[in-house]
Design an enzyme around this catalytic site. Structure first.
Site, short mmCIF file in Angstrom:
data_model
loop_
_atom_site.label_atom_id
_atom_site.label_comp_id
_atom_site.label_asym_id
_atom_site.label_seq_id
_atom_site.Cartn_x
_atom_site.Cartn_y
_atom_site.Cartn_z
N ASP A 36 37.69 20.59 51.13
CA ASP A 36 38.85 21.39 50.68
C ASP A 36 39.87 20.42 50.07
OD1 ASP A 36 39.68 24.52 51.59
OD2 ASP A 36 41.35 23.30 50.90
N ASN A 89 32.27 27.42 46.34
CA ASN A 89 33.15 28.56 46.65
C ASN A 89 34.53 28.44 46.03
OD1 ASN A 89 34.35 30.76 48.39
ND2 ASN A 89 35.36 28.97 49.32
N TYR A 155 40.76 34.16 34.63
CA TYR A 155 39.92 34.26 35.84
C TYR A 155 38.59 34.94 35.49
CZ TYR A 155 38.68 35.44 40.71
OH TYR A 155 38.04 35.56 41.93
N LYS A 159 34.92 33.26 35.79
CA LYS A 159 33.88 33.82 36.68
C LYS A 159 32.66 34.29 35.88
CE LYS A 159 35.67 33.37 40.90
NZ LYS A 159 35.04 32.50 41.91
N ILE A 188 38.20 41.33 49.18
CA ILE A 188 37.94 40.78 50.51
C ILE A 188 39.27 40.42 51.15
CG2 ILE A 188 36.71 38.98 51.81
CD1 ILE A 188 34.83 40.84 50.16
N THR A 190 41.17 38.22 52.53
CA THR A 190 41.58 36.85 52.82
C THR A 190 43.10 36.76 52.60
OG1 THR A 190 41.06 36.16 50.57
CG2 THR A 190 39.33 35.87 52.20
N1 LIG Z 1 39.29 37.28 48.36
C1 LIG Z 1 38.78 38.06 47.43
O1 LIG Z 1 39.05 39.27 47.37
C2 LIG Z 1 37.83 37.48 46.42
C3 LIG Z 1 37.20 38.38 45.52
C4 LIG Z 1 36.32 37.86 44.59
C5 LIG Z 1 36.05 36.51 44.54
N2 LIG Z 1 36.68 35.67 45.41
C6 LIG Z 1 36.37 34.24 45.30
O2 LIG Z 1 36.04 33.71 46.56
C7 LIG Z 1 36.42 32.33 46.62
C8 LIG Z 1 37.28 32.07 47.85
O3 LIG Z 1 38.40 32.92 47.81
P1 LIG Z 1 39.30 33.22 49.11
O4 LIG Z 1 39.87 34.56 48.93
O5 LIG Z 1 38.55 32.88 50.34
O6 LIG Z 1 40.47 32.16 48.91
P2 LIG Z 1 41.59 31.64 49.97
O7 LIG Z 1 42.84 31.61 49.18
O8 LIG Z 1 41.57 32.44 51.23
O9 LIG Z 1 41.08 30.15 50.29
C9 LIG Z 1 40.99 29.27 49.27
C10 LIG Z 1 40.68 27.86 49.79
O10 LIG Z 1 40.43 27.11 48.61
C11 LIG Z 1 41.08 25.86 48.69
N3 LIG Z 1 41.28 25.36 47.33
C12 LIG Z 1 42.18 25.79 46.41
N4 LIG Z 1 42.06 25.06 45.27
C13 LIG Z 1 41.05 24.18 45.48
C14 LIG Z 1 40.49 23.14 44.69
N5 LIG Z 1 40.94 22.89 43.46
N6 LIG Z 1 39.47 22.41 45.21
C15 LIG Z 1 39.03 22.65 46.48
N7 LIG Z 1 39.54 23.60 47.27
C16 LIG Z 1 40.54 24.36 46.79
C17 LIG Z 1 42.38 26.18 49.43
O11 LIG Z 1 42.97 25.03 49.98
C18 LIG Z 1 41.87 27.19 50.48
O12 LIG Z 1 41.45 26.54 51.66
C19 LIG Z 1 37.12 32.03 45.28
O13 LIG Z 1 36.17 31.48 44.38
C20 LIG Z 1 37.54 33.41 44.81
O14 LIG Z 1 37.68 33.48 43.42
C21 LIG Z 1 37.58 36.12 46.34
#
Ligand SMILES: NC(=O)c1ccc[n+]([C@@H]2O[C@H](COP(=O)([O-])OP(=O)(O)OC[C@H]3O[C@@H](n4cnc5c(N)ncnc54)[C@H](O)[C@@H]3O)[C@@H](O)[C@H]2O)c1
Length: 247
Positions: A36, A89, A155, A159, A188, A190
């Protein structure tokens, strides 16, 4: 257990979906490299895995930084003696804006972290997997990589790129025993969604055919399946985990 005596690498595993995936892989027996940019968050994921009697080690990496990303595979091999699977991720969203208002810097950030970061990570993992003659990768995409994303164009473009990368590399390396798949999460719960007032969350949930938000564990389940031998004839797929949103 699905991954006994195996080792895994998960980027952006300090929170949300990445943390749930790291916990799940460890619960299935994998030793996990938790990576991370947020060192405190990463260390917390390692502590959670260890508290559940799993094995994990933390390594800092901003996926937009090639040197930091390239250090991850050697770290896994130094620490656990092997690397069998990886989950790319890391990805960043942005405030919704009409396309004409998006700055070049905002565009670059989205592409650098979400698309270039996935490319860099996957490239270094592939070099290792080709050499060892096998491996499994899951890239975390999004519904934004499948459908139009009005007001979220950087975005969505990033993607869509992740989806293309997944499908192309899957075909490139299928004969070498390497599988590359993607999971496309819907909404999701989060940090970003979890922090919304209950009414706003209920509004999002109402738009989903299954009438609930997804949980990080829903994505972890799909990812573990695709990484495992249970999916041994599956490569190049983009598995939607979205409660029916894009059905
Ligand atoms: N949450 C949703 O609804 C959702 C929907 C579709 C896709 N996604 C995708 O799922 C993945 C995770 O999303 P999430 O909701 O768990 O995010 P989150 O915000 O809960 O967690 C993100 C994590 O990524 C880390 N991070 C940020 N920039 C970074 C970098 N440059 N290098 C390494 N780590 C980094 C942060 O420190 C954090 O720990 C992402 O690719 C996001 O696009 C999420």
């Amino acid at each position: 257990m699905l991954f006994e005596n195996q080792a895994a690498l998960v980027t952006a595993a300090g929170a949300g979906i990445g943390r749930a995936i790291a916990l799940r892989l460890a619960a299935e027996g994998a030793s996990v490299v938790v990576s991370d940019v947020n060192d405190e968050a990463g260390a917390e994921t390692v502590a959670l895995i260890e508290a559940a009697n799993g094995r994990a080690a933390y390594k800092h990496a901003n996926v937009a930084d090639a040197d930091e990303v390239n250090a991850l595979v050697p770290f896994a091999i130094e620490t656990f003696g092997r690397l069998d699977m990886a989950v790319n991720n890391a990805g960043v969203g942005a405030m919704p804006k009409p396309v004409q208002d998006i700055t070049a810097a905002e565009w670059d950030r989205s592409i650098n972290v979400t698309l270039r970061g996935t490319f860099l990570a996957l490239q270094s993992q592939m070099a290792h997997f080709v050499k060892q003659g096998g491996g499994s990768i899951v890239n975390i995409a999004s519904l934004a990589g499948i459908s139009a994303t009005p007001n979220l164009t950087p975005y969505g473009a990033a993607k869509h790129g992740v989806v293309s990368l997944t499908r192309s590399v899957a075909k490139e390396c299928a004969e070498q025993g390497i599988r590359v798949n993607a999971v496309a999460p819907g909404a999701i719960e989060t940090a970003a969604l979890a922090s919304l007032p209950a009414e706003a969350k209920a509004g999002y949930a109402a738009e989903i055919p299954m009438k609930r938000l997804g949980q990080p564990e829903d994505i972890a389940n799909a990812t573990a399946f695709l990484l495992s031998d249970q999916a041994s004839f599956i490569t190049g797929v983009v598995l939607r985990v979205d409660g029916g949103t894009e059905a």
